[in-house]
Design an enzyme around this catalytic site. Sequence first.
Site, PDB file in Angstrom:
ATOM      1  N   ASP A  35       9.607  36.758  85.424  1.00 51.67           N
ATOM      2  CA  ASP A  35       7.542  36.322  84.582  1.00 51.67           C
ATOM      3  C   ASP A  35       7.489  35.069  83.805  1.00 51.67           C
ATOM      4  O   ASP A  35       9.068  34.117  83.609  1.00 51.67           O
ATOM      5  CB  ASP A  35       8.963  37.391  82.549  1.00 51.67           C
ATOM      6  CG  ASP A  35       8.721  38.785  83.335  1.00 51.67           C
ATOM      7  OD1 ASP A  35       8.670  39.446  85.066  1.00 51.67           O
ATOM      8  OD2 ASP A  35       9.340  39.941  82.952  1.00 51.67           O
ATOM      9  N   ASP A  36       7.180  34.859  83.219  1.00 49.74           N
ATOM     10  CA  ASP A  36       6.376  33.711  82.474  1.00 49.74           C
ATOM     11  C   ASP A  36       6.216  33.178  82.903  1.00 49.74           C
ATOM     12  O   ASP A  36       5.219  32.216  82.036  1.00 49.74           O
ATOM     13  CB  ASP A  36       7.576  33.742  81.775  1.00 49.74           C
ATOM     14  CG  ASP A  36       7.671  35.203  80.591  1.00 49.74           C
ATOM     15  OD1 ASP A  36       7.503  35.526  80.488  1.00 49.74           O
ATOM     16  OD2 ASP A  36       8.825  34.618  79.183  1.00 49.74           O
ATOM     17  N   HIS A  86       0.712  39.384  83.041  1.00 53.66           N
ATOM     18  CA  HIS A  86       2.051  39.722  82.331  1.00 53.66           C
ATOM     19  C   HIS A  86       0.956  38.931  80.474  1.00 53.66           C
ATOM     20  O   HIS A  86       1.793  38.733  79.943  1.00 53.66           O
ATOM     21  CB  HIS A  86       2.429  38.797  82.317  1.00 53.66           C
ATOM     22  CG  HIS A  86       4.013  38.648  81.788  1.00 53.66           C
ATOM     23  ND1 HIS A  86       4.558  40.059  81.678  1.00 53.66           N
ATOM     24  CD2 HIS A  86       4.391  38.035  81.089  1.00 53.66           C
ATOM     25  CE1 HIS A  86       5.332  39.785  81.124  1.00 53.66           C
ATOM     26  NE2 HIS A  86       6.384  38.344  80.541  1.00 53.66           N
ATOM     27  N   HIS A 181      13.285  34.913  84.698  1.00 58.64           N
ATOM     28  CA  HIS A 181      12.113  34.527  84.498  1.00 58.64           C
ATOM     29  C   HIS A 181      11.935  33.048  84.847  1.00 58.64           C
ATOM     30  O   HIS A 181      13.259  31.727  84.526  1.00 58.64           O
ATOM     31  CB  HIS A 181      12.582  34.305  82.386  1.00 58.64           C
ATOM     32  CG  HIS A 181      12.374  35.532  82.030  1.00 58.64           C
ATOM     33  ND1 HIS A 181      13.381  36.011  81.689  1.00 58.64           N
ATOM     34  CD2 HIS A 181      11.154  36.090  81.788  1.00 58.64           C
ATOM     35  CE1 HIS A 181      12.864  37.428  81.313  1.00 58.64           C
ATOM     36  NE2 HIS A 181      11.468  37.056  80.682  1.00 58.64           N
TER      37      HIS A 181
END
Length: 212
Positions: A35-36, A86, A181
């Site tokens: 993620d991110d 996201h 992440h």
Amino acid sequence: MKLHWIKTHRIVRAIAPGLLWKIPNNRKAVYLTFDDGPTPEITAWTLDQLAQYNAKATFFCIGENVRKHPEICQQIKAQGHQLGNHTQTHRNGWMTSASDYMADFEACKKTLKTTLHEEVKLFRPPYGKMGWRAFWKIKKQGYKIVMWDVLSADFDQAISPEQCLINVITNIESGSIVVFHDSQKCFANLQYVLPKTLAFLNENNFKCEGID
């Protein structure tokens, strides 16, 4: 140090069946997610680690990061990984109106489509938090809303890299969706955990696949 629910309980999965928590299979396939990103250097490092084991993964990207670094997003796709939405600015769905949340979702959707020349159909709400109105609107568009079975907690700078690794390898099983992440904040933990996780999975005959 905050306590985190590392392994998602089956009761949680049962009361939210419209969310994708695991992908049961008999192939010993697991699903690593990041993620991110995309984040310069860190996402490239992550891709290199995955390539060493011919492992595929899924990257849930923040639209603003995609806008700044479209070439990294394209590299993720070119190497055979999956991508997901996201939100554009990493919105917390419990602290944002449904209209503002959907606008942020749509902005990321547009950014990804412009960059990849195709629409992705995976979504992960930042922090795992979203309201029911947004949930139904996104589901109606044909998106899979992807949560997780195992939380590495790599974002928690109060835990050691060793504990982060334990979180993953003691809880992962066939069908697990695992959260990491590829961000600057998490890199100290990720840099330690990801190579060891990939080695562990390889030694135990797990296969890493992207979510489609």
